[in-house]
Scaffold this motif. Structure first.
Motif, PDB file in Angstrom:
ATOM      1  N   LEU A  52       0.914  -1.247   0.206  1.00  0.00           N
ATOM      2  CA  LEU A  52      -0.001   0.075   0.072  1.00  0.00           C
ATOM      3  C   LEU A  52       0.825   1.310  -0.015  1.00  0.00           C
ATOM      4  N   MET A  53       2.053   1.252   0.595  1.00  0.00           N
ATOM      5  CA  MET A  53       3.020   2.109   0.569  1.00  0.00           C
ATOM      6  C   MET A  53       3.468   2.539  -1.059  1.00  0.00           C
ATOM      7  N   ALA A  54       3.757   1.529  -1.654  1.00  0.00           N
ATOM      8  CA  ALA A  54       4.105   1.755  -3.134  1.00  0.00           C
ATOM      9  C   ALA A  54       2.868   2.325  -4.031  1.00  0.00           C
ATOM     10  N   LEU A  55       1.542   1.860  -3.287  1.00  0.00           N
ATOM     11  CA  LEU A  55       0.396   2.487  -4.344  1.00  0.00           C
ATOM     12  C   LEU A  55       0.091   3.601  -3.912  1.00  0.00           C
ATOM     13  N   VAL A  74      -1.848   8.935   3.801  1.00  0.00           N
ATOM     14  CA  VAL A  74      -1.880   7.374   3.667  1.00  0.00           C
ATOM     15  C   VAL A  74      -0.313   6.792   3.658  1.00  0.00           C
ATOM     16  N   LEU A  75       0.521   7.293   2.778  1.00  0.00           N
ATOM     17  CA  LEU A  75       1.833   7.055   2.417  1.00  0.00           C
ATOM     18  C   LEU A  75       2.668   7.289   3.815  1.00  0.00           C
ATOM     19  N   ALA A  76       2.548   8.264   4.545  1.00  0.00           N
ATOM     20  CA  ALA A  76       3.155   8.512   5.794  1.00  0.00           C
ATOM     21  C   ALA A  76       2.654   7.780   6.827  1.00  0.00           C
ATOM     22  N   ALA A  77       1.516   7.613   7.024  1.00  0.00           N
ATOM     23  CA  ALA A  77       0.962   6.765   8.025  1.00  0.00           C
ATOM     24  C   ALA A  77       1.124   5.237   7.870  1.00  0.00           C
ATOM     25  N   LEU A 122      -4.016  -2.676   9.949  1.00  0.00           N
ATOM     26  CA  LEU A 122      -3.351  -2.336   8.897  1.00  0.00           C
ATOM     27  C   LEU A 122      -3.858  -3.011   7.662  1.00  0.00           C
ATOM     28  N   PRO A 123      -4.309  -4.425   7.716  1.00  0.00           N
ATOM     29  CA  PRO A 123      -4.856  -5.124   6.435  1.00  0.00           C
ATOM     30  C   PRO A 123      -6.104  -4.557   6.209  1.00  0.00           C
ATOM     31  N   VAL A 124      -6.923  -4.142   7.390  1.00  0.00           N
ATOM     32  CA  VAL A 124      -8.386  -3.437   6.884  1.00  0.00           C
ATOM     33  C   VAL A 124      -8.113  -1.959   6.305  1.00  0.00           C
ATOM     34  N   GLY A 125      -7.224  -1.463   6.921  1.00  0.00           N
ATOM     35  CA  GLY A 125      -6.960  -0.150   6.492  1.00  0.00           C
ATOM     36  C   GLY A 125      -6.326  -0.163   4.771  1.00  0.00           C
ATOM     37  N   SER A 126      -5.927  -1.034   4.597  1.00  0.00           N
ATOM     38  CA  SER A 126      -5.239  -1.372   3.101  1.00  0.00           C
ATOM     39  C   SER A 126      -6.504  -1.509   2.377  1.00  0.00           C
ATOM     40  N   ILE A 127      -7.450  -2.258   2.797  1.00  0.00           N
ATOM     41  CA  ILE A 127      -8.548  -2.385   1.960  1.00  0.00           C
ATOM     42  C   ILE A 127      -9.304  -0.966   1.709  1.00  0.00           C
ATOM     43  N   TYR A 128      -9.518  -0.293   2.677  1.00  0.00           N
ATOM     44  CA  TYR A 128     -10.260   1.043   2.578  1.00  0.00           C
ATOM     45  C   TYR A 128      -9.237   1.909   1.904  1.00  0.00           C
ATOM     46  N   PHE A 129      -8.081   2.301   2.332  1.00  0.00           N
ATOM     47  CA  PHE A 129      -7.187   3.318   1.660  1.00  0.00           C
ATOM     48  C   PHE A 129      -6.938   2.855   0.463  1.00  0.00           C
ATOM     49  N   GLY A 130      -6.578   1.573   0.240  1.00  0.00           N
ATOM     50  CA  GLY A 130      -6.388   1.230  -1.213  1.00  0.00           C
ATOM     51  C   GLY A 130      -7.373   1.354  -2.182  1.00  0.00           C
ATOM     52  N   SER A 131      -8.816   1.038  -2.050  1.00  0.00           N
ATOM     53  CA  SER A 131      -9.938   1.171  -2.900  1.00  0.00           C
ATOM     54  C   SER A 131     -10.154   2.674  -3.068  1.00  0.00           C
ATOM     55  N   ASP A 132      -9.935   3.574  -1.908  1.00  0.00           N
ATOM     56  CA  ASP A 132     -10.086   4.870  -2.115  1.00  0.00           C
ATOM     57  C   ASP A 132      -9.062   5.326  -3.087  1.00  0.00           C
ATOM     58  N   LEU A 133      -8.112   5.224  -3.083  1.00  0.00           N
ATOM     59  CA  LEU A 133      -6.612   5.588  -3.712  1.00  0.00           C
ATOM     60  C   LEU A 133      -6.790   5.363  -5.280  1.00  0.00           C
TER      61      LEU A 133
END
Length: 279
Positions: A52-55, A74-77, A122-133
């Motif tokens: 997710l950092m790379a995304l 998101v990248l900083a977090a 972190l996995p749940v956040g990856s689903i949310y933030f990744g979809s949003d990005l």
């Protein structure tokens, strides 16, 4: 920088990022096992965090405005979260064992609960933030440069039909002016004939021969004819009146021919005067 140097720089960056991911992958896998993940989940866990950092980094390069700020947050977090988990992995030697199962991430209860909450969220956040990005990137439209504003000044050039129109008649002195209300002027946009007139090309100036009808009907006179006509016109003139300008106006000829006629007439007058004195 040429294209070859850029390619080498990109390859070097990919190699460095790949090695850094391998180091972080080891720590994050062990942390995932410590919070109860099985072998497959622990293997995929580092891709959830560092992936997710790379995304987020790619999204920050594409997006603009508030969307870009969101991608940078998101990248900083996730960078900070990965750093904390790698740090915890270095503090707990028992996490380095191959047969590690569920264990504590800190000695204190509150600290352990906070770290477990961080690792599991972190996995749940990856689903949310990744979809949003991804949604922001897909719906992103690059900014369009604003066209230059059209000038509000009246154009200096008019179409040919408008130039041929006679000027408006001015009322004569003492003439009454009709003050009755006139019909409203139709906007320019609503006049199709003006749009057609603007497309009419400006007529080219004639560069060929002048038509016979436009030529002067007065025949060209020779020097002999001009001299004979000048003798009859200036017969009663005194010699002081024989000037080039006076002869030009009388004969309606060019200044050069008028000077030639003047010199000829003066020479004849002097010759006649000399013959009279001698006789």
């Amino acid at each position: 920088m040429n294209r070859k140097a850029k390619r080498l720089l990109v390859v070097a960056l990919v190699v460095v990022v790949g090695m850094a991911f391998r180091v972080s992958w080891n720590a994050l896998r062990d942390v995932a096992r410590a919070i109860g993940a099985d072998g497959t989940a622990a293997t995929l866990y580092p891709f959830v965090v560092d992936g997710l950092m790379a995304l987020a980094l790619v999204a920050a390069l594409v997006l603009t405005g508030d969307a870009r700020k969101f991608a940078l947050r998101v990248l900083a977090a996730y960078t900070l979260a990965s750093l904390v988990l790698n740090y915890i992995h270095g503090l707990l030697p028992e996490l380095h064992s191959e047969s590690i199962g569920w264990t504590r991430l800190a000695s204190g209860d509150w600290t352990n609960w906070a770290l477990v909450l961080l690792a599991t969220s972190l996995p749940v956040g990856s689903i949310y933030f990744g979809s949003d990005l991804v949604a922001k990137v897909l719906h992103h439209q690059p900014p369009i440069e604003q066209d230059k504003q059209e000038s509000t000044h009246t154009p200096a050039y008019r179409s040919t039909p408008e130039q041929d129109e006679p000027p408006a008649e001015q009322p004569a002195p003492g003439q009454e002016v009709d003050s009755s209300p006139t019909a409203p002027v139709e906007p320019i946009e609503a006049r199709p004939q003006l749009a057609v007139a603007a497309e009419v090309t400006r007529p080219r100036r004639a560069t060929g021969r002048v038509p016979a009808a436009a030529r002067s009907t007065r025949p060209t006179r020779t020097e002999v004819e001009l001299l004979a006509e000048a003798r009859s016109l200036t017969e009663s003139w005194p010699i002081e009146k024989l000037t080039g300008e006076g002869i030009r106006k009388a004969l309606r000829t060019s200044p050069a021919k008028a000077r030639i006629v003047r010199e000829t007439l003066k020479a004849e007058r002097e010759r006649d005067t000399a013959a009279t004195v001698t006789g």
